[in-house]
Design an enzyme around this catalytic site. Structure first.
Site, mmCIF file in Angstrom:
data_model
loop_
_atom_site.group_PDB
_atom_site.id
_atom_site.type_symbol
_atom_site.label_atom_id
_atom_site.label_comp_id
_atom_site.label_asym_id
_atom_site.label_seq_id
_atom_site.Cartn_x
_atom_site.Cartn_y
_atom_site.Cartn_z
ATOM 1 N N ASP A 179 0.888 -1.175 0.000
ATOM 2 C CA ASP A 179 0.000 0.000 0.000
ATOM 3 C C ASP A 179 0.918 1.214 0.000
ATOM 4 O OD1 ASP A 179 -1.915 1.526 2.761
ATOM 5 O OD2 ASP A 179 -1.570 2.206 0.682
ATOM 6 N N THR A 228 3.139 9.283 1.841
ATOM 7 C CA THR A 228 4.199 9.423 2.852
ATOM 8 C C THR A 228 4.911 8.091 3.078
ATOM 9 O OG1 THR A 228 3.036 11.192 4.027
ATOM 10 C CG2 THR A 228 4.709 9.972 5.274
ATOM 11 N N ARG A 229 4.170 7.045 3.357
ATOM 12 C CA ARG A 229 4.814 5.775 3.685
ATOM 13 C C ARG A 229 4.302 4.654 2.796
ATOM 14 N NH1 ARG A 229 4.011 4.513 9.902
ATOM 15 N NH2 ARG A 229 1.859 4.752 9.229
ATOM 16 N N TYR A 232 -18.635 7.473 -6.901
ATOM 17 C CA TYR A 232 -17.986 8.221 -7.992
ATOM 18 C C TYR A 232 -18.558 7.788 -9.339
ATOM 19 C CZ TYR A 232 -14.147 10.548 -5.425
ATOM 20 O OH TYR A 232 -13.390 11.373 -4.606
ATOM 21 N N ASP A 277 -6.463 3.607 -2.420
ATOM 22 C CA ASP A 277 -6.436 3.299 -0.978
ATOM 23 C C ASP A 277 -7.817 3.459 -0.357
ATOM 24 O OD1 ASP A 277 -5.027 6.431 0.333
ATOM 25 O OD2 ASP A 277 -6.434 6.074 -1.300
ATOM 26 N N ASP A 309 -9.164 7.463 6.966
ATOM 27 C CA ASP A 309 -7.757 7.125 6.747
ATOM 28 C C ASP A 309 -6.955 8.393 6.993
ATOM 29 O OD1 ASP A 309 -5.857 5.368 4.140
ATOM 30 O OD2 ASP A 309 -5.207 6.461 5.921
HETATM 31 N N1 LIG Z 1 7.434 6.714 10.978
HETATM 32 C C1 LIG Z 1 6.657 7.650 10.413
HETATM 33 N N2 LIG Z 1 7.080 8.320 9.330
HETATM 34 C C2 LIG Z 1 6.272 9.256 8.738
HETATM 35 N N3 LIG Z 1 5.033 9.574 9.179
HETATM 36 C C3 LIG Z 1 4.596 8.926 10.260
HETATM 37 C C4 LIG Z 1 5.359 7.936 10.922
HETATM 38 N N4 LIG Z 1 4.650 7.469 11.964
HETATM 39 C C5 LIG Z 1 3.489 8.130 11.963
HETATM 40 N N5 LIG Z 1 3.460 9.023 10.958
HETATM 41 C C6 LIG Z 1 2.336 9.922 10.719
HETATM 42 O O1 LIG Z 1 1.581 9.252 9.720
HETATM 43 C C7 LIG Z 1 1.260 10.121 8.651
HETATM 44 C C8 LIG Z 1 1.381 9.319 7.381
HETATM 45 O O2 LIG Z 1 0.471 8.242 7.521
HETATM 46 P P1 LIG Z 1 0.350 7.164 6.382
HETATM 47 O O3 LIG Z 1 -0.909 6.429 6.654
HETATM 48 O O4 LIG Z 1 1.594 6.393 6.226
HETATM 49 O O5 LIG Z 1 0.172 8.119 5.110
HETATM 50 P P2 LIG Z 1 0.057 7.737 3.567
HETATM 51 O O6 LIG Z 1 -0.898 6.585 3.456
HETATM 52 O O7 LIG Z 1 -0.455 9.019 2.977
HETATM 53 O O8 LIG Z 1 1.443 7.406 3.108
HETATM 54 C C9 LIG Z 1 2.217 11.277 8.710
HETATM 55 O O9 LIG Z 1 1.519 12.462 8.393
HETATM 56 C C10 LIG Z 1 2.712 11.293 10.172
HETATM 57 O O10 LIG Z 1 1.996 12.244 10.930
HETATM 58 C C1 LIG Z 2 -6.716 11.551 -0.998
HETATM 59 C C2 LIG Z 2 -5.441 10.757 -1.165
HETATM 60 C C3 LIG Z 2 -4.285 11.649 -1.558
HETATM 61 C C4 LIG Z 2 -5.097 10.072 0.165
HETATM 62 O O1 LIG Z 2 -3.877 9.413 -0.011
HETATM 63 P P1 LIG Z 2 -2.798 9.321 1.169
HETATM 64 O O2 LIG Z 2 -3.000 10.500 2.048
HETATM 65 O O3 LIG Z 2 -3.136 8.049 1.867
HETATM 66 O O4 LIG Z 2 -1.470 9.282 0.527
HETATM 67 C C5 LIG Z 2 -5.640 9.629 -2.212
HETATM 68 O O5 LIG Z 2 -6.770 8.870 -1.848
HETATM 69 C C6 LIG Z 2 -5.825 10.184 -3.613
HETATM 70 O O6 LIG Z 2 -4.847 10.501 -4.258
HETATM 71 N N1 LIG Z 2 -7.096 10.279 -4.079
HETATM 72 C C7 LIG Z 2 -7.379 10.733 -5.420
HETATM 73 C C8 LIG Z 2 -8.524 11.698 -5.433
HETATM 74 C C9 LIG Z 2 -9.837 11.126 -4.902
HETATM 75 O O7 LIG Z 2 -9.824 10.125 -4.125
HETATM 76 O O8 LIG Z 2 -10.907 11.676 -5.259
HETATM 77 K K LIG Z 3 -3.288 5.941 2.934
#
Ligand SMILES: Nc1ncnc2c1ncn2[C@@H]1O[C@H](COP(=O)(O)OP(=O)(O)O)[C@@H](O)[C@H]1O
Ligand SMILES: CC(C)(COP(=O)(O)O)[C@@H](O)C(=O)NCCC(=O)O
Ligand SMILES: [K+]
Length: 244
Positions: free
Chosen positions: A6, A10-11, A91, A100, A120
């Protein structure tokens, strides 16, 4: 073995699933994917790679290449869909929805009977509501907490502060408190509004996932945290597709 990925903004969350269940799972930053030990340790046993991602097309290609450098297995990407086993996307053009969000919703749909809310809390915060019939009522996209801290730091010249992520939604007495308490106050307001929506739409379950889930829970969100909800939904979909 199946490697599930996934890849958010960010991660990158990953899970290695074998016949007996989960062999390993974790979360790394995008640039750390190559160093996930399980990729090397189980390279010969991984027979398929399954990905849910919302990253840019360039990064998606980079991710694909990094994975294939270490694991010689077919990579399959899954995206948001119009419908699956009774879950129906609001949608008109599901391809525009983040994968996601759909995978988290599908994970929740297979987990819960009755209507549910899925939150999320990641780079962005997404909120989606699904009624008991499986109809997606729609959702919201909000900036995530780090995004909000960054925007204040970069877009306001005179706001200097240390992020302490204090979870105290009370009025601040200096810039740092006004920012940190302000974002706590905003997060608690979001949590309160979600609970009002859950009642209004008659939803039975609230599920929360993402790196900032704990923050929303600590600020009043009454929800069940399922850290790997996106991976759960993705794994179910791939298993269903494999069985076709
Ligand atoms: N080890 C980490 N590195 C980066 N962000 C982290 C970490 N642990 C918790 N976070 C928090 O989680 C958020 C990212 O969550 P995540 O679900 O991984 O995001 P995404 O799905 O957008 O990649 C960041 O905004 C931060 O606040
Ligand atoms: C809103 C999001 C950026 C969330 O992604 P994440 O924060 O988990 O990286 C992602 O679901 C996305 O790129 N969505 C596309 C636009 C939409 O869902 O309408
Ligand atoms: K996510």
């Amino acid at each position: 073995m199946k490697l599930l990925v996934d890849a958010g903004n960010t991660r990158v969350k990953w899970r290695l699933s074998g016949a007996a269940g989960v062999v390993g799972q974790g979360a790394v930053l995008f640039d750390e994917v190559a160093s996930i030990p399980e990729l090397a340790n189980y390279a010969q046993q991984i027979t398929s790679i399954v990905v849910s991602t919302v990253i840019s097309e360039e990064r998606r290609r980079q991710l694909n290449d990094v994975l294939l450098e270490r694991v010689k297995a077919p990579v399959r990407f899954y995206w948001a869909e119009t419908e699956r086993r009774g879950l129906r996307n609001a949608y008109e053009d599901p391809a525009r929805m983040g994968a996601d969000r759909w995978h988290a919703m599908y994970g929740a749909w297979r987990l819960c009977s009755g209507g549910f809310a899925v939150i999320d809390a990641g780079s962005a915060i997404t909120i989606d509501y699904v009624d008991a019939s499986g109809m997606h009522l729609g959702g919201y996209i909000l900036p995530g907490v780090q995004m909000m801290f960054r925007s204040l730091r970069t877009d306001a010249a005179r706001i200097g502060f240390d992020v302490n992520e204090a979870l105290t939604p009370v009025p601040g007495h200096d810039t740092g408190e006004c920012v940190n308490h302000g974002l706590a106050w905003l997060s608690s307001s979001v949590s309160e509004r979600i609970m009002k929506d859950v009642e209004f739409y008659g939803l039975s379950h609230v599920l929360v996932t993402g790196g900032d889930a704990r923050r929303l829970l600590d600020l009043g969100l009454s929800a069940r945290e399922i850290p790997e909800l996106v991976l759960d939904g993705l794994e179910r979909i791939d298993t269903e597709e494999a069985g076709r």
